[in-house]
Design a protein around this motif. Sequence first.
Motif, mmCIF file in Angstrom:
data_model
loop_
_atom_site.group_PDB
_atom_site.id
_atom_site.type_symbol
_atom_site.label_atom_id
_atom_site.label_comp_id
_atom_site.label_asym_id
_atom_site.label_seq_id
_atom_site.Cartn_x
_atom_site.Cartn_y
_atom_site.Cartn_z
ATOM 1 N N ALA A 24 0.832 -1.204 0.000
ATOM 2 C CA ALA A 24 0.000 0.000 0.000
ATOM 3 C C ALA A 24 0.868 1.257 0.000
ATOM 4 C CB ALA A 24 -0.941 -0.001 1.205
ATOM 5 N N PHE A 25 1.974 1.230 0.744
ATOM 6 C CA PHE A 25 2.870 2.387 0.763
ATOM 7 C C PHE A 25 3.497 2.622 -0.607
ATOM 8 C CE2 PHE A 25 7.149 4.145 1.082
ATOM 9 C CZ PHE A 25 6.842 5.392 1.599
ATOM 10 N N LEU A 26 3.917 1.556 -1.248
ATOM 11 C CA LEU A 26 4.514 1.712 -2.571
ATOM 12 C C LEU A 26 3.482 2.195 -3.588
ATOM 13 C CD1 LEU A 26 6.872 -1.368 -2.650
ATOM 14 C CD2 LEU A 26 7.522 1.032 -2.505
ATOM 15 N N LEU A 27 2.239 1.838 -3.408
ATOM 16 C CA LEU A 27 1.200 2.323 -4.306
ATOM 17 C C LEU A 27 0.900 3.801 -4.062
ATOM 18 C CD1 LEU A 27 -1.322 -0.658 -4.236
ATOM 19 C CD2 LEU A 27 0.079 0.081 -6.176
ATOM 20 N N THR A 28 0.824 4.206 -2.800
ATOM 21 C CA THR A 28 0.410 5.584 -2.484
ATOM 22 C C THR A 28 1.562 6.549 -2.324
ATOM 23 O OG1 THR A 28 0.416 5.184 -0.103
ATOM 24 C CG2 THR A 28 -1.656 4.762 -1.289
ATOM 25 N N GLY A 29 2.703 6.060 -1.836
ATOM 26 C CA GLY A 29 3.836 6.948 -1.577
ATOM 27 C C GLY A 29 3.690 7.738 -0.290
ATOM 28 N N ASP A 30 2.697 7.430 0.524
ATOM 29 C CA ASP A 30 2.442 8.163 1.758
ATOM 30 C C ASP A 30 2.031 7.170 2.843
ATOM 31 O OD1 ASP A 30 0.004 9.522 3.449
ATOM 32 O OD2 ASP A 30 1.599 10.974 3.016
ATOM 33 N N ARG A 31 2.725 7.207 3.977
ATOM 34 C CA ARG A 31 2.465 6.226 5.039
ATOM 35 C C ARG A 31 1.030 6.290 5.545
ATOM 36 N NH1 ARG A 31 4.338 2.814 8.784
ATOM 37 N NH2 ARG A 31 3.513 2.953 10.886
ATOM 38 N N LEU A 33 -1.687 7.597 4.135
ATOM 39 C CA LEU A 33 -2.641 7.200 3.098
ATOM 40 C C LEU A 33 -2.588 5.688 2.880
ATOM 41 C CD1 LEU A 33 -4.745 8.323 1.189
ATOM 42 C CD2 LEU A 33 -2.948 8.708 -0.491
ATOM 43 N N ALA A 34 -1.385 5.110 3.000
ATOM 44 C CA ALA A 34 -1.229 3.660 2.864
ATOM 45 C C ALA A 34 -1.983 2.932 3.975
ATOM 46 C CB ALA A 34 0.247 3.277 2.891
ATOM 47 N N GLU A 35 -1.914 3.465 5.189
ATOM 48 C CA GLU A 35 -2.653 2.848 6.292
ATOM 49 C C GLU A 35 -4.161 2.919 6.039
ATOM 50 O OE1 GLU A 35 -1.285 4.708 9.886
ATOM 51 O OE2 GLU A 35 0.597 3.580 9.875
ATOM 52 N N ASP A 36 -4.622 4.065 5.538
ATOM 53 C CA ASP A 36 -6.049 4.203 5.212
ATOM 54 C C ASP A 36 -6.450 3.234 4.102
ATOM 55 O OD1 ASP A 36 -6.309 6.169 7.098
ATOM 56 O OD2 ASP A 36 -6.326 7.831 5.658
ATOM 57 N N LEU A 37 -5.589 3.123 3.091
ATOM 58 C CA LEU A 37 -5.867 2.214 1.978
ATOM 59 C C LEU A 37 -5.948 0.774 2.468
ATOM 60 C CD1 LEU A 37 -6.184 1.643 -1.059
ATOM 61 C CD2 LEU A 37 -3.689 1.622 -1.214
ATOM 62 N N LEU A 38 -4.998 0.365 3.301
ATOM 63 C CA LEU A 38 -5.011 -1.006 3.815
ATOM 64 C C LEU A 38 -6.243 -1.246 4.680
ATOM 65 C CD1 LEU A 38 -3.779 -3.775 4.194
ATOM 66 C CD2 LEU A 38 -2.405 -2.835 6.056
ATOM 67 N N GLN A 39 -6.583 -0.281 5.515
ATOM 68 C CA GLN A 39 -7.755 -0.445 6.370
ATOM 69 C C GLN A 39 -9.022 -0.597 5.523
ATOM 70 O OE1 GLN A 39 -8.348 2.755 9.145
ATOM 71 N NE2 GLN A 39 -9.911 1.647 10.269
ATOM 72 N N THR A 40 -9.135 0.201 4.474
ATOM 73 C CA THR A 40 -10.301 0.100 3.587
ATOM 74 C C THR A 40 -10.329 -1.252 2.885
ATOM 75 O OG1 THR A 40 -10.273 2.492 3.256
ATOM 76 C CG2 THR A 40 -11.470 1.183 1.632
ATOM 77 N N LEU A 66 -6.550 -3.909 -2.786
ATOM 78 C CA LEU A 66 -5.671 -2.738 -2.590
ATOM 79 C C LEU A 66 -5.498 -1.962 -3.895
ATOM 80 C CD1 LEU A 66 -2.706 -4.017 -0.383
ATOM 81 C CD2 LEU A 66 -4.263 -2.162 0.180
ATOM 82 N N VAL A 67 -5.184 -2.667 -4.956
ATOM 83 C CA VAL A 67 -4.923 -2.023 -6.243
ATOM 84 C C VAL A 67 -6.171 -1.347 -6.787
ATOM 85 C CG1 VAL A 67 -4.286 -2.455 -8.649
ATOM 86 C CG2 VAL A 67 -2.971 -3.507 -6.820
ATOM 87 N N THR A 68 -7.300 -2.025 -6.743
ATOM 88 C CA THR A 68 -8.516 -1.424 -7.295
ATOM 89 C C THR A 68 -8.993 -0.249 -6.438
ATOM 90 O OG1 THR A 68 -9.897 -3.076 -6.184
ATOM 91 C CG2 THR A 68 -9.291 -3.513 -8.477
#
Length: 170
Positions: A24-31, A33-40, A66-68
């Motif tokens: 998620a971090f590599l996708l977003t580039g922001d820690r 936002l990555a945590e939010d993405l993973l939680q979602t 995660l990707v979608t």
Amino acid sequence: MSTESEAGFADFVERWSPALLRVAFLLTGDRWLAEDLLQTALLKTSRRWSRIADHQAACPYVRRVLVTTYASWRRRHRASEVLTDQLPEHLPADGAEVELGRAVAALDALPPRMRAVIVLRYYEDLSEADTAAALGCSPGSVKSQASRGLARLRIELSPPALVRPREDAP
């Protein structure tokens, strides 16, 4: 969700969250936002947990979520930067932090689909077929996106060209 199913999902989250957070971090580039993405993504997965046949192999399913979800967020929030007239203070970074920052910035410059291909193929070390399955596309599409993405990263991360002095300069 049944108690047994909840326990299985909790075990899955505990075991796979660190690896999925890195993706998620590599996708977003922001820690954050990555945590939010993973939680979602985990929330979406929990709703379908009872339908997943092999709970031990659920990681590819969550990776695809995660990707979608990332692609959906990126389309919705294209201009989320806040403009300001003052620059933030930054502490001096060592060479490794600077290079990591350059790499993340170069990844961030890629379109979402291309970035996802690069992350899944070269960070997650998935095969072309597994990457294609995770993204819902053909292996040929994965090959072309990876080729174009690597070419763009090479250009972005190559050292700046040296400027040669002019021959007629005094």
